[in-house]
Design an enzyme around this catalytic site. Structure first.
Site, PDB file in Angstrom:
ATOM      1  N   HIS A 206     -58.068 -76.422  99.207  1.00 23.44           N
ATOM      2  CA  HIS A 206     -58.766 -76.073 100.441  1.00 23.44           C
ATOM      3  C   HIS A 206     -58.652 -74.578 100.736  1.00 23.44           C
ATOM      4  O   HIS A 206     -57.572 -73.995 100.651  1.00 23.44           O
ATOM      5  CB  HIS A 206     -58.186 -76.850 101.624  1.00 23.44           C
ATOM      6  CG  HIS A 206     -59.002 -76.696 102.868  1.00 23.44           C
ATOM      7  ND1 HIS A 206     -60.123 -77.455 103.112  1.00 23.44           N
ATOM      8  CD2 HIS A 206     -58.904 -75.834 103.913  1.00 23.44           C
ATOM      9  CE1 HIS A 206     -60.654 -77.083 104.252  1.00 23.44           C
ATOM     10  NE2 HIS A 206     -59.944 -76.090 104.758  1.00 23.44           N
TER      11      HIS A 206
ATOM     12  N   SER B 167     -65.089 -75.482 105.707  1.00 25.80           N
ATOM     13  CA  SER B 167     -64.015 -76.078 106.483  1.00 25.80           C
ATOM     14  C   SER B 167     -64.486 -76.401 107.903  1.00 25.80           C
ATOM     15  O   SER B 167     -65.423 -77.167 108.081  1.00 25.80           O
ATOM     16  CB  SER B 167     -62.802 -75.145 106.471  1.00 25.80           C
ATOM     17  OG  SER B 167     -61.655 -75.776 106.965  1.00 25.80           O
TER      18      SER B 167
ATOM     19  N   ASP C 195     -57.280 -81.124  98.099  1.00 21.70           N
ATOM     20  CA  ASP C 195     -57.678 -80.797  99.468  1.00 21.70           C
ATOM     21  C   ASP C 195     -57.637 -82.061 100.307  1.00 21.70           C
ATOM     22  O   ASP C 195     -58.223 -83.085  99.922  1.00 21.70           O
ATOM     23  CB  ASP C 195     -59.098 -80.207  99.453  1.00 21.70           C
ATOM     24  CG  ASP C 195     -59.628 -79.854 100.831  1.00 21.70           C
ATOM     25  OD1 ASP C 195     -58.851 -79.890 101.809  1.00 21.70           O
ATOM     26  OD2 ASP C 195     -60.829 -79.533 100.929  1.00 21.70           O
TER      27      ASP C 195
END
Length: 388
Positions: free
Chosen positions: A358, A173, A328
């Protein structure tokens, strides 16, 4: 409580996501944490961000019989070094790990289980970096900490029994964003060994288009919502999100950047059609606002939006592993970067979790259990490392 209801009013958990019932429990935890944080903030006890950080601070684990752990500082940057206890006849590979959390949350402790797992299963030395967090420390603080920690490690690599020709940068991320930026910066450094690889786990790589197909399809899917993705970027950049709506609509992008970057590198046309079948409506950006651009113009620096780096830099990047998740908002950032790397002759191993969302890797051993898709993703990462 109206703010909480507004934040989560458009949440949706698609039936194709891995273990939707378990994800509902995680979502309930998110909502509870947010509500409690708001209450404590109104009471003057602490800010919502402080409370959320506390919740995500991680549980202190006991000793690991297979690993030696050391807390240290690389210059001014706190790190934790994980070294396999088993003797090795040769130098080991090393990995620098940058945690996720939207540049606002999480820490070395939050990612303790993941880093231990990678170090054990891959039998390499892992360095987890505790970079400074926004909004207290705005861009480029996190990037500079990650870069400085990596350089320090590479300059002192013999102390850790690591092969200088086999160093990896890795992150998920926001950490994937930082890993990509660090990798680009080091690509042209002749005074340091070349990185062996970069591992980017559902990375956020651009701040231009929040209306790509994945943003439209997954805008309300936990753990990262469309509005929150822009919110985190603005907090990282400026320490506030006062221009959130303008950024979401694309009012921050001048015509020259649209022509030079968006059409070439951040175009929905570069995303395979199969990723648009769940729905996509081409977005026409709102009228350009120069005053908004002035506030967010550093969005377009490659150290914050690595997808915008010039071809000459991309061409020099090491072998890459990119993990994306179908559900995501950042899926298409990974797909676009994959294309850029491949177009410039960089070898890419891509693994797509068709049922992933995600943050699924960060839920490894969450409350004693994990999402099977996340375990598949972690196993593919271990396989990639072992194959280098």
């Amino acid at each position: 409580m109206g703010t909480i209801q507004s934040k989560y009013s458009n949440v949706s958990i698609p039936p194709g996501v891995n273990h939707p019932g378990k994800l509902q429990i995680v979502l309930a935890s998110m909502i509870t944490t947010s509500a409690m944080g708001k209450i404590l903030e109104k009471m003057g006890v602490c800010s919502e961000i402080t409370f959320t950080r506390y919740i995500h601070s991680g549980v202190k684990l006991g000793p690991d019989p297979q690993l030696s752990l050391e807390d240290a500082r690389f210059g001014q940057v706190p790190v934790r070094v994980y070294r396999p206890r088993a003797l090795s006849a040769c130098l080991r590979a090393g990995a620098i790990f940058f945690h996720g959390g939207g540049w606002l949350y999480c820490s070395i402790d939050s990612y303790e289980k993941i880093c231990r797992y990678i170090a054990r299963e891959s039998e390499l030395v892992v360095v987890s970096v505790g970079y400074r967090l926004a909004p207290e420390h705005k861009y480029p603080a996190a990037y500079e900490d990650c870069l400085n920690a990596t350089i320090h490690f590479m300059k002192n690599i013999e102390h850790y029994g690591v092969d200088p020709a086999n160093v990896i940068v890795c992150g998920d991320s926001a950490g994937g964003n930082l890993a990509a930026a660090v990798s680009q910066t080091l690509a042209s450094r002749s005074d340091l060994p070349k990185l062996r690889a970069q591992i980017l786990i559902y990375p956020g790589l651009q701040a231009l288009d929040f209306n790509l197909p994945s943003y439209q399809q997954n805008r309300g899917v936990p753990l990262l919502f469309r509005e929150r993705a822009a919110f985190y970027l603005l907090q990282y950049l400026n320490g506030n999100a006062s221009n959130l709506e303008e950024v979401l609509q694309g009012s921050h992008i001048p015509i020259d950047i649209k022509l030079n970057y968006m059409r070439k590198w951040v175009s929905p046309g570069n995303i395979p059609e199969k990723f648009k079948v769940r729905g996509y409506k081409p977005h026409k950006p709102h009228e350009f606002k120069a005053e908004v651009f002035e506030k967010v113009k550093r969005f377009f620096e490659p150290n914050l939006s690595p997808l915008l780096a010039e071809d000459a830099i991309i061409h020099e990047l090491p072998e890459s592993f990119i993990l994306t998740c179908e559900y995501d908002v950042l899926r298409d950032d990974g797909l676009l970067y994959k294309k850029r790397l491949e177009d410039n002759g960089v070898r890419v191993t891509w693994y797509h979790l068709e049922d992933g969302f995600h943050g699924i890797i960060s839920l490894h051993d969450f409350c004693g259990s994990s999402f099977p898709a996340g375990e598949r993703g972690l196993d593919r990462i271990i396989k990639f490392i072992k194959g280098l």
